[in-house]
Design an enzyme around this catalytic site. Structure first.
Site, PDB file in Angstrom:
ATOM      1  N   HIS A   7       0.841  -1.208   0.049  1.00 50.06           N
ATOM      2  CA  HIS A   7      -0.236   0.082   0.044  1.00 50.06           C
ATOM      3  C   HIS A   7       0.910   1.133   0.115  1.00 50.06           C
ATOM      4  O   HIS A   7       1.931   1.359   0.048  1.00 50.06           O
ATOM      5  CB  HIS A   7      -0.946  -0.049   1.331  1.00 50.06           C
ATOM      6  CG  HIS A   7      -0.369   0.027   2.355  1.00 50.06           C
ATOM      7  ND1 HIS A   7       0.574  -0.887   3.068  1.00 50.06           N
ATOM      8  CD2 HIS A   7      -0.295   1.088   3.465  1.00 50.06           C
ATOM      9  CE1 HIS A   7       0.945  -0.544   4.330  1.00 50.06           C
ATOM     10  NE2 HIS A   7       0.528   0.654   4.584  1.00 50.06           N
ATOM     11  N   HIS A  27       7.668  -4.904  11.407  1.00 49.56           N
ATOM     12  CA  HIS A  27       7.053  -3.772  11.254  1.00 49.56           C
ATOM     13  C   HIS A  27       6.470  -3.272  12.856  1.00 49.56           C
ATOM     14  O   HIS A  27       5.525  -3.084  13.377  1.00 49.56           O
ATOM     15  CB  HIS A  27       5.796  -3.754  10.660  1.00 49.56           C
ATOM     16  CG  HIS A  27       5.103  -2.579  10.266  1.00 49.56           C
ATOM     17  ND1 HIS A  27       4.098  -2.078  10.868  1.00 49.56           N
ATOM     18  CD2 HIS A  27       5.110  -1.868   9.215  1.00 49.56           C
ATOM     19  CE1 HIS A  27       3.422  -0.823  10.494  1.00 49.56           C
ATOM     20  NE2 HIS A  27       4.213  -0.899   9.302  1.00 49.56           N
ATOM     21  N   ASP A  47       5.842   4.698   5.077  1.00 49.73           N
ATOM     22  CA  ASP A  47       6.730   3.534   5.489  1.00 49.73           C
ATOM     23  C   ASP A  47       7.076   2.338   4.436  1.00 49.73           C
ATOM     24  O   ASP A  47       7.785   1.561   4.704  1.00 49.73           O
ATOM     25  CB  ASP A  47       6.664   3.400   6.905  1.00 49.73           C
ATOM     26  CG  ASP A  47       5.287   2.599   7.208  1.00 49.73           C
ATOM     27  OD1 ASP A  47       4.267   3.476   6.432  1.00 49.73           O
ATOM     28  OD2 ASP A  47       4.997   1.936   8.016  1.00 49.73           O
ATOM     29  N   HIS A  48       6.155   2.222   3.534  1.00 49.40           N
ATOM     30  CA  HIS A  48       6.361   1.128   2.619  1.00 49.40           C
ATOM     31  C   HIS A  48       6.476   1.484   1.089  1.00 49.40           C
ATOM     32  O   HIS A  48       6.604   0.610   0.310  1.00 49.40           O
ATOM     33  CB  HIS A  48       4.740   0.475   2.586  1.00 49.40           C
ATOM     34  CG  HIS A  48       4.385  -0.120   4.042  1.00 49.40           C
ATOM     35  ND1 HIS A  48       4.603  -1.480   4.287  1.00 49.40           N
ATOM     36  CD2 HIS A  48       4.010   0.605   5.224  1.00 49.40           C
ATOM     37  CE1 HIS A  48       4.146  -1.477   5.525  1.00 49.40           C
ATOM     38  NE2 HIS A  48       3.763  -0.301   6.329  1.00 49.40           N
ATOM     39  N   HIS A  98      -7.172  -2.597   5.950  1.00 47.44           N
ATOM     40  CA  HIS A  98      -6.745  -1.275   6.497  1.00 47.44           C
ATOM     41  C   HIS A  98      -7.175  -0.192   5.907  1.00 47.44           C
ATOM     42  O   HIS A  98      -8.042  -0.049   5.094  1.00 47.44           O
ATOM     43  CB  HIS A  98      -5.161  -1.508   5.889  1.00 47.44           C
ATOM     44  CG  HIS A  98      -3.977  -0.580   6.476  1.00 47.44           C
ATOM     45  ND1 HIS A  98      -3.818  -0.524   7.663  1.00 47.44           N
ATOM     46  CD2 HIS A  98      -3.238   0.560   5.884  1.00 47.44           C
ATOM     47  CE1 HIS A  98      -2.845   0.234   8.145  1.00 47.44           C
ATOM     48  NE2 HIS A  98      -2.446   0.660   7.097  1.00 47.44           N
ATOM     49  N   HIS A 114       1.203   3.934   2.198  1.00 48.09           N
ATOM     50  CA  HIS A 114       1.594   4.825   3.322  1.00 48.09           C
ATOM     51  C   HIS A 114       3.354   4.880   3.119  1.00 48.09           C
ATOM     52  O   HIS A 114       3.917   3.921   2.725  1.00 48.09           O
ATOM     53  CB  HIS A 114       1.296   3.982   4.636  1.00 48.09           C
ATOM     54  CG  HIS A 114      -0.062   4.376   5.087  1.00 48.09           C
ATOM     55  ND1 HIS A 114      -0.977   3.577   5.821  1.00 48.09           N
ATOM     56  CD2 HIS A 114      -1.021   5.346   4.825  1.00 48.09           C
ATOM     57  CE1 HIS A 114      -2.030   3.897   5.992  1.00 48.09           C
ATOM     58  NE2 HIS A 114      -2.028   5.113   5.334  1.00 48.09           N
ATOM     59  N   ASP A 137       0.284  -3.889   6.859  1.00 44.83           N
ATOM     60  CA  ASP A 137      -0.647  -3.527   7.627  1.00 44.83           C
ATOM     61  C   ASP A 137      -2.153  -3.875   7.355  1.00 44.83           C
ATOM     62  O   ASP A 137      -2.723  -3.638   6.191  1.00 44.83           O
ATOM     63  CB  ASP A 137      -0.735  -1.854   7.181  1.00 44.83           C
ATOM     64  CG  ASP A 137       0.762  -1.487   7.360  1.00 44.83           C
ATOM     65  OD1 ASP A 137       1.735  -1.983   7.770  1.00 44.83           O
ATOM     66  OD2 ASP A 137       0.816  -0.106   7.549  1.00 44.83           O
TER      67      ASP A 137
END
Length: 304
Positions: free
Chosen positions: A63, A266, A67-68, A141, A65, A208
Site C-alpha cells: 500500500h 513492522h 513507510d512502505h 486497512h 503509506h 498493515d
C-alpha cells in the site's frame, strides 16, 4: 545452487529508529528477487546487506503509506544507474497508480532499465513463472492494501531404493517422470510406486491489516510467514483502531494456518524491548519465531 531466504532491510513502522530503518524485504527465491515494500532508505540498506540492484526482479508494494513506499524513487533510479538488463515487474494497488507515478518519476534521471507496471486490482494470481504463482489478497486497512503469497507448484521426489527394486535406471527414470508409468513386459510400474508427493514451498507477506479472512488465506501452510506485529497485546485497542495486528494475533494466525516459521516485523517505536514480541508470540505459536532485525537473513525451512 538455489537460495531461498528473506533478507530483512528494515523493520520499523511509521517512525524509524536508531536501529530500525523503514520497511524493506528482499526474498531470494532461486534466481528471482522479490523486493517487498521498499520504504525510505531501502537503497542504502541494500548496500549494507550486500544486495545489488540486479538481484531485484519484482517489486511488490502492499500500500502507499510512506513507510512502505518512499524508497521506491531511489530503487527505481538505481536500476538504471546499475544498468540492470532484465525487466523488473512492479506490483502495487491499482488505486494508488497516481502515487506510483509520482514516486517513479520523483526526480530527473536517465531511465534505461525496463520497469513493467502490473497494478493489482483484485484478488487472485497476479503473476506466474518458473517460481510458481504470485497471489494477492486485499487486506483490512484504512487505505487499500494487498498481501502477497508466493506458491511453488508441487512435484514428486523419486525414491532410489524403490527405483532399484523395480530395476529402473538411467533414462528410464526420466521417461517414467514424463509418462507417469513404464511397462516392463507384462508388468507396469507407475510413478506412485516409486516416488512420494513433494509439496511446493510457500512464502507469505502480510503487512498493515486488521485480522481478516485474507490474512489466514495468505498464511495458509506457508513455510515462511513475514507478518506485521506493530503492537503488543496490551495495546490491542490501538491495533484495531489503526488497522494493525498484535504479536499475539500474528502468532494465532501462524498456529491456525500451520505455518512453518514465523517472522514478526513492522514494530511501533513505542516499544524498546523486542523480546516482548517473541515471548508474546511463543505463548501461542509452537514453531520457530523470529523477531526480525535490520540486515538479518532468515532462511526458508526445509521442505515439509
Amino acid at each position: 545452487m538455489s537460495v531461498r531466504e528473506l533478507v530483512v532491510l528494515g523493520t520499523a513502522s511509521q517512525v524509524p529508529g536508531r536501529t530500525r530503518n523503514h520497511n524493506g524485504y528482499l526474498l531470494r527465491w532461486d534466481g528471482e528477487g522479490f523486493l517487498f515494500d521498499p520504504g525510505e532508505g531501502t537503497q542504502r540498506q541494500m548496500l549494507l546487506a550486500g544486495v545489488s540492484a540486479s538481484a531485484v526482479t519484482r517489486i511488490c508494494v502492499t500500500h502507499f503509506h510512506g513507510d512502505h513506499c518512499l524508497g521506491l524513487p531511489g530503487v527505481v533510479q538505481r536500476l538504471s544507474l546499475d544498468n540492470v538488463r532484465h525487466p523488473v515487474h512492479a506490483h502495487f494497488p491499482a488505486s494508488g497508480q497516481e502515487f506510483f507515478d509520482r514516486l517513479r518519476h520523483a526526480s530527473v534521471f536517465h531511465e534505461t532499465a525496463e520497469l513493467v507496471e502490473e497494478p493489482v486490482a483484485r484478488d487472485g494470481v497476479i503473476a506466474e513463472g518458473e517460481f510458481g504463482e504470485l497471489r494477492a489478497r486485499r487486506l483490512d486497512h484504512p487505505v487499500e492494501s494487498f498481501g502477497y503469497q508466493l506458491a511453488e507448484p508441487g512435484g514428486r521426489r523419486m525414491l532410489p531404493e524403490l527405483l532399484a527394486r523395480f530395476g529402473i535406471t538411467g533414462p528410464e527414470i526420466g521417461e517414467l517422470q514424463r509418462a507417469g508409468s513404464l511397462r516392463f513386459g507384462s508388468r507396469t510400474v507407475t510413478i506412485d510406486q516409486v516416488s512420494v508427493v513433494r509439496r511446493g514451498q510457500r512464502f507469505a507477506f502480510v503487512m498493515d491489516t486488521r485480522l481478516c479472512d485474507a490474512v489466514y488465506e495468505l498464511a495458509d501452510r506457508a513455510d515462511l510467514l513475514a507478518i506485521e506485529s506493530t503492537f503488543l497485546e496490551e495495546d490491542a485497542g490501538l491495533a484495531e483502531e489503526y488497522g494493525h495486528l498484535t504479536a499475539r494475533q500474528a502468532a494465532r494466525v501462524a498456529a491456525e494456518s500451520k505455518v512453518g516459521k514465523l517472522v514478526l516485523t513492522h514494530f511501533s517505536q513505542r516499544y524498546d524491548d523486542p523480546t516482548k514480541f517473541y515471548e508474546e508470540a511463543k505463548e501461542i505459536f509452537g514453531g520457530e519465531v523470529v523477531v526480525a532485525a535490520d540486515l538479518s537473513r532468515v532462511s526458508l525451512p526445509k521442505r515439509r
